[in-house]
Design a protein around this motif. Structure first.
Motif, PDB file in Angstrom:
ATOM      1  N   GLY A  10       0.804  -1.209   0.000  1.00  0.00           N
ATOM      2  CA  GLY A  10       0.000   0.000   0.000  1.00  0.00           C
ATOM      3  C   GLY A  10       0.838   1.259   0.000  1.00  0.00           C
ATOM      4  N   ILE A  11       0.172   2.362  -0.269  1.00  0.00           N
ATOM      5  CA  ILE A  11       0.801   3.684  -0.295  1.00  0.00           C
ATOM      6  C   ILE A  11       0.051   4.594   0.665  1.00  0.00           C
ATOM      7  CG2 ILE A  11       1.342   5.713  -1.705  1.00  0.00           C
ATOM      8  CD1 ILE A  11       1.395   3.856  -4.146  1.00  0.00           C
ATOM      9  N   ILE A  12       0.795   5.346   1.479  1.00  0.00           N
ATOM     10  CA  ILE A  12       0.214   6.331   2.396  1.00  0.00           C
ATOM     11  C   ILE A  12       0.683   7.718   1.960  1.00  0.00           C
ATOM     12  CG2 ILE A  12       0.100   7.161   4.773  1.00  0.00           C
ATOM     13  CD1 ILE A  12       0.483   4.255   5.670  1.00  0.00           C
ATOM     14  N   ALA A  13      -0.266   8.572   1.639  1.00  0.00           N
ATOM     15  CA  ALA A  13       0.029   9.947   1.248  1.00  0.00           C
ATOM     16  C   ALA A  13      -0.347  10.878   2.401  1.00  0.00           C
ATOM     17  CB  ALA A  13      -0.739  10.316  -0.020  1.00  0.00           C
ATOM     18  N   ILE A  14       0.088  12.128   2.301  1.00  0.00           N
ATOM     19  CA  ILE A  14      -0.222  13.102   3.355  1.00  0.00           C
ATOM     20  C   ILE A  14      -0.706  14.419   2.755  1.00  0.00           C
ATOM     21  CG2 ILE A  14       1.215  12.249   5.240  1.00  0.00           C
ATOM     22  CD1 ILE A  14       3.447  14.098   4.329  1.00  0.00           C
ATOM     23  N   THR A  15      -1.594  15.051   3.484  1.00  0.00           N
ATOM     24  CA  THR A  15      -1.965  16.455   3.253  1.00  0.00           C
ATOM     25  C   THR A  15      -1.754  17.174   4.567  1.00  0.00           C
ATOM     26  OG1 THR A  15      -3.599  16.021   1.514  1.00  0.00           O
ATOM     27  CG2 THR A  15      -3.863  18.041   2.764  1.00  0.00           C
ATOM     28  N   GLY A  16      -0.700  17.984   4.631  1.00  0.00           N
ATOM     29  CA  GLY A  16      -0.410  18.735   5.849  1.00  0.00           C
ATOM     30  C   GLY A  16       0.341  17.926   6.882  1.00  0.00           C
ATOM     31  N   GLY A  17       1.518  17.446   6.531  1.00  0.00           N
ATOM     32  CA  GLY A  17       2.324  16.665   7.463  1.00  0.00           C
ATOM     33  C   GLY A  17       2.664  17.458   8.720  1.00  0.00           C
ATOM     34  N   THR A  18       2.879  16.753   9.807  1.00  0.00           N
ATOM     35  CA  THR A  18       3.051  17.403  11.109  1.00  0.00           C
ATOM     36  C   THR A  18       4.292  18.277  11.184  1.00  0.00           C
ATOM     37  OG1 THR A  18       1.867  15.627  12.217  1.00  0.00           O
ATOM     38  CG2 THR A  18       3.326  16.958  13.583  1.00  0.00           C
ATOM     39  N   GLY A  19       5.384  17.855  10.570  1.00  0.00           N
ATOM     40  CA  GLY A  19       6.632  18.600  10.723  1.00  0.00           C
ATOM     41  C   GLY A  19       6.574  19.990  10.130  1.00  0.00           C
TER      42      GLY A  19
END
Length: 465
Positions: A230-239
Motif C-alpha cells: 500500500g501507499i500512504i500519502a499526506i496532506t499537511g504533514g506534522t513537521g
C-alpha cells in the motif's frame, strides 16, 4: 454521591469551566512545573473512607491545575491544536451523562444513525464525492492502523489474521519521509516492521513525495521478491505541512494495484474552504481511505477522528469479528465496532452535530481562513527580525523558522520562550537542521494573540543571546 449533590457540583463545575476559559490569557501556556512535582503532592495510598467533594475539588485546583499545560490557550502555537469548541464540550457532557457503549446499532440506534449522517455531512463539506462512507475513530493513529492492516490483508489474500505472517514475504508500505510517526507505529503493530516502511524523498514547494522515486522503489521491491502492499500519502504533514500531489500518487497506486490511504489529520479540516482544494485536495477522490481529525482544526472536543472509506468492504473483511453475543438480528444495520479495532465505542457523533449546527460551515470556515491569514502575517514579522530565517514557508497555517546560531541556539530559544509562559512553541527538524515550528489553529485565538508572538520571540531572543 446522590443526584442532588451531582446537580449542585455539576453547576459549580460549569461555572468553573466558563471562568477558566475567560481567564486563560492570564495563565502561562505550558505547565511551569518540574518532573515529580505533582506526584509528590498526591497521597501515596488510596483512602479507605470517602472524602467530601469540597476537599477533592480543592485539591484539583491546588495540585492538578498548576501542572496542566493549557491546550485551549489562545497563544498555544505548539504541535497542532486539540480544540474544544463550547458546543462540542456540552455535547460531551451529555454523552458522559448518558454513558452509552455504542458498539452495535442495537446498543444505541441513535448513536449509529447520527454517526452515519455526520460522516456524510463532513463528506459534503469537504467536497468528497457521493459513495464515500465512513466511521468515527478515536484518533488518526487508529484510522491509519486500520488502513495498514487492511493493506496487509489485501496483499496476502486475507490470510494473515487466520494464519499469521510467517512465510508471507516482506510486505512493503510506501510513503514520503515527511509522514507522522503514527505511520511507523502502525507498521510496527501490524507486524510489517520498520524496515519495510519505505520512505521516499520529497520535492517542490509543498514538499510532495517524489512520484518517480516512488514508482522506482515499488519496481525494485517487486524485482527483489518483496510484496508491495500500500501507499500512504499526506496532506499537511506534522513537521512542516508537507502535502503530496494526490493525482500522481494515485496513478501509481492504480497501476500497481495498491491500496491507498491519505493522512490529512490536521489539514483535512481546512478543505471545508473551497479555495484551498486546488492546492491540497486535487485528485483526493481516488483514495481508498482518508482520515482527518475533527478534534484538531475543526473544533470538536478530543477525541473525534473521521475515516472515510471508498469501499468499506476490505476494512470490514480485515477487522470484523462476530461472536454470537454480538450478532444483531433484524434488518440490515451498521455495527461500527466491526469497522474499527476497539469493540467499545463512545458516542462521538453528537459533538460534531452540535458543533456544525452551532457555528454553521461558514462560521467554521471563517476561523480557518483567519488562522491561515494570520500565520502569513506573523511569518513576515518573524522574517523581519534581525538574523532570523524562515526555513519552510507557510503551508496553510504552519511554518518553521530559525534564530541566528546553531541547533543549540534554537533549542535554547524554544526553552526560554516556553519558560516565559506567554506563548508555547515546539522544535522540529528539516533538512538536517533543528527548526522552530509555528502553527496557528487554536479555536479562540485572535490576530492580536498571533502577532504578539513575534514581539515575544524578539524580546526573549534579545534577552538570552
Amino acid at each position: 454521591m446522590k443526584w442532588d449533590e451531582f446537580e449542585r457540583w455539576g453547576e459549580w463545575i460549569s461555572h468553573w469551566a466558563a471562568e477558566y476559559h475567560r481567564t486563560l490569557r492570564d495563565r502561562p501556556v505550558r505547565a511551569p512545573t518540574a518532573p515529580g512535582d505533582t506526584a509528590a503532592r498526591i497521597a501515596p495510598v488510596p483512602p479507605e473512607a470517602g472524602e467530601a467533594m469540597e476537599a477533592i475539588l480543592d485539591d484539583f485546583e491546588t495540585i492538578v491545575m498548576p501542572g496542566m499545560t493549557h491546550w485551549q490557550h489562545p497563544r498555544f502555537f505548539a504541535y497542532f491544536p486539540a480544540n474544544a469548541a463550547p458546543p462540542s464540550m456540552l455535547a460531551d457532557i451529555l454523552v458522559t451523562t448518558i454513558a452509552a457503549q455504542c458498539m452495535l446499532w442495537q446498543t444505541s440506534p441513535a448513536a449509529t444513525e447520527l454517526e452515519q449522517v455526520m460522516v456524510d455531512w463532513l463528506r459534503q463539506a469537504l467536497g468528497l464525492p457521493a459513495g464515500y462512507a465512513g466511521v468515527i475513530q478515536d484518533s488518526a493513529s487508529s484510522a491509519t492502523l486500520s488502513a495498514v492492516l487492511t493493506m496487509r490483508e489485501l496483499a496476502i489474500g486475507f490470510s494473515g489474521n487466520r494464519e499469521g505472517l510467517n512465510a508471507k514475504g516482506n510486505m512493503r508500505i510506501y510513503c514520503s519521509d515527511q509522514v507522522h510517526s503514527s505511520i511507523d507505529r502502525a507498521c510496527w503493530v501490524a507486524g510489517i516492521g520498520q524496515q519495510n516502511l519505505v520512505k521516499i524523498g520529497t520535492t517542490g514547494p509543498r514538499h510532495a513525495v517524489d512520484v518517480a522515486a516512488l514508482q522506482r522503489a515499488i519496481a525494485e521491491d517487486r524485482a527483489a521478491g518483496h510484496v508491495p502492499a500500500g501507499i500512504i500519502a499526506i496532506t499537511g504533514g506534522t513537521g512542516i505541512g508537507a502535502s503530496d500531489r494526490h493525482g500522481p500518487v494515485l496513478e501509481v497506486a492504480r497501476r500497481e494495484g495498491l491500496y491507498s490511504h491519505l493522512d490529512a489529520a490536521w489539514a483535512g479540516s481546512a478543505m471545508i474552504c473551497p479555495e484551498f482544494r486546488d492546492d491540497f485536495w486535487d485528485g483526493v477522490a481516488g483514495f481508498d481511505s482518508i482520515v482527518l481529525n475533527s478534534h484538531k482544526w475543526l473544533g470538536a472536543q478530543f477525541d473525534c477522528s473521521v475515516q472515510f472509506l471508498k469501499d468499506p468492504a476490505a476494512q470490514l473483511d480485515t477487522l470484523k469479528i462476530e461472536p454470537e453475543y454480538l450478532k444483531t438480528t433484524g434488518g440490515g444495520v451498521t455495527n461500527y465496532s466491526e469497522w474499527t479495532i476497539p469493540l467499545g465505542r463512545r458516542f462521538r457523533a453528537l459533538k460534531i452535530w452540535f458543533l456544525i449546527r452551532s457555528y454553521g460551515l461558514e462560521g467554521l470556515r471563517d476561523r480557518i481562513r483567519n488562522h491561515v491569514a494570520w500565520a502569513g502575517e506573523v511569518c513576515e514579522a518573524i522574517r523581519a527580525l534581525d538574523g532570523f530565517e524562515i526555513v519552510t514557508e507557510p503551508i496553510l497555517s504552519l511554518f518553521s523558522f530559525r534564530a541566528p546560531g546553531d541547533d543549540a541556539c534554537q533549542q535554547r530559544l524554544v526553552d526560554a520562550l516556553n519558560n516565559d509562559g506567554r506563548i508555547y512553541l515546539t522544535q522540529g527538524t528539516f533538512g538536517g537542521r533543528k527548526v522552530i515550528r509555528f502553527q496557528v489553529g487554536q479555536f479562540d485565538t485572535t490576530r492580536d494573540d498571533v502577532m504578539m508572538a513575534a514581539d515575544v520571540i524578539d524580546e526573549v531572543w534579545n534577552r538570552i543571546r
